[in-house]
Scaffold this active site. Structure first.
Site, PDB file in Angstrom:
ATOM      1  N   SER A 137       0.714  -1.119   0.366  1.00  0.00           N
ATOM      2  CA  SER A 137       0.260  -0.317   0.037  1.00  0.00           C
ATOM      3  C   SER A 137       1.224   1.456  -0.379  1.00  0.00           C
ATOM      4  CB  SER A 137      -1.194   0.018   1.319  1.00  0.00           C
ATOM      5  OG  SER A 137      -1.596   1.570   1.307  1.00  0.00           O
ATOM      6  N   TYR A 150      -2.762  -0.773  10.787  1.00  0.00           N
ATOM      7  CA  TYR A 150      -2.515  -1.070   8.973  1.00  0.00           C
ATOM      8  C   TYR A 150      -1.066  -0.877   8.420  1.00  0.00           C
ATOM      9  CZ  TYR A 150      -3.908  -1.644   4.258  1.00  0.00           C
ATOM     10  OH  TYR A 150      -3.811  -1.709   2.928  1.00  0.00           O
TER      11      TYR A 150
END
Length: 285
Positions: A137, A150
């Site tokens: 990501s 995350y």
């Protein structure tokens, strides 16, 4: 394996979004796709669509090894590609995370990927070739507020992948990181469930910000700026599987490319100010 046999690829997280799109596209390109999902109903739906679908729960070691053993049995020990994609996002400020919540995030997003990767590597080593593709990501190198769990998981995947790439040098097995920004998927809806399950919002110093963030996550129709469809990720997965020398990192969406450039250009405190501004903008009530 005979040249006439299609190359086998294992994809996790195929219930929707990126994983499902990649599974469909790779099958259309002639790959033998093993589409996996955590929930039995999603596996049944994938089977009804004609996939070789298996249940694979990244939080469950027995599930991981059962799926890998079945795939290697069906392919006579040959697996060319692994696309580690199954993951979820746990929203919440760092000070509102407890040990169990962070552990759960890492179990799925990091430790499950590690165990699955290590389970398939012996077969790839025997074959002298393979591709490990990690769906990281933009948050694997740029931290945003309220996403500490995350961010931690994706920073960890970046480090694990960089190390693994060095360790596999010369084996014929390539490791590539895919770094998407906002992609159209069920990610936001799943994050909202995790947020409501694990974050005690009412007594947090972030309570006011959480109200705006919760409304944003609940609005499934509203895309973040520069959001792309899952096909943007699939194109990079295809390149990582088929290029003689796949890239180390595939940066997808404008925010990913911009943040990578600014991270190289700006001192850390200036970059912090940019990222705080992004967080304030997206969580404005």
């Amino acid at each position: 394996m005979s040249e006439s046999q299609p190359r086998a690829v294992l994809i996790t997280g195929c219930s929707s979004g990126i994983g499902l799109h990649a599974a469909r596209a790779l099958r259309a390109r002639g790959y033998r796709v093993f589409a996996t999902a955590r929930r039995g109903e999603d596996v049944s739906r994938l089977k009804n669509e004609g996939f070789e679908a298996l249940q694979l729960d990244l939080d469950d070691s027995a599930s991981i090894h059962s799926a890998v053993n079945e795939i290697l049995h069906r392919t006579d020990g040959h697996l060319y590609g692994l696309f580690n994609n199954g993951a979820y996002g746990q929203p919440g400020a760092v000070e509102d995370l407890n040990r169990a919540t962070l552990r759960a995030q890492l179990e799925t997003n990091v430790l499950g990927w590690l165990e699955l990767t290590n389970a398939v590597l012996p077969a790839m080593r025997r074959a002298g070739e393979g591709r490990i593709i990690q769906n990281s990501s933009v948050l694997g190198f740029a931290a945003l507020r309220l996403r500490g769990a995350y961010v931690t998981s994706k920073f960890a995947i970046e480090g694990l992948s960089d190390t693994l790439r060095q360790e596999l040098h010369g084996t014929g097995i390539h490791v590539a990181l895919v770094e998407p920004g906002p992609i159209r998927s069920a990610f936001r809806a799943n994050a909202l469930k995790a947020f409501r399950r694990h974050i005690h919002r009412e007594h947090s110093p972030w309570a006011e910000t959480y109200r705006a963030a919760e409304a944003r996550m609940a609005n499934a129709e509203a895309d973040a700026p520069f959001t792309l469809g899952p096909e943007a990720v699939t194109r990079c997965v295809v390149h990582a599987l088929e290029a003689r020398r796949p890239r180390v990192r595939y940066r997808i969406t404008f925010p990913t490319k911009l943040f990578a450039f600014l991270g190289w250009l700006l001192p850390a405190r200036a970059m912090d100010a940019v990222l705080r501004g992004v967080s304030r903008g997206e969580n404005r009530g």
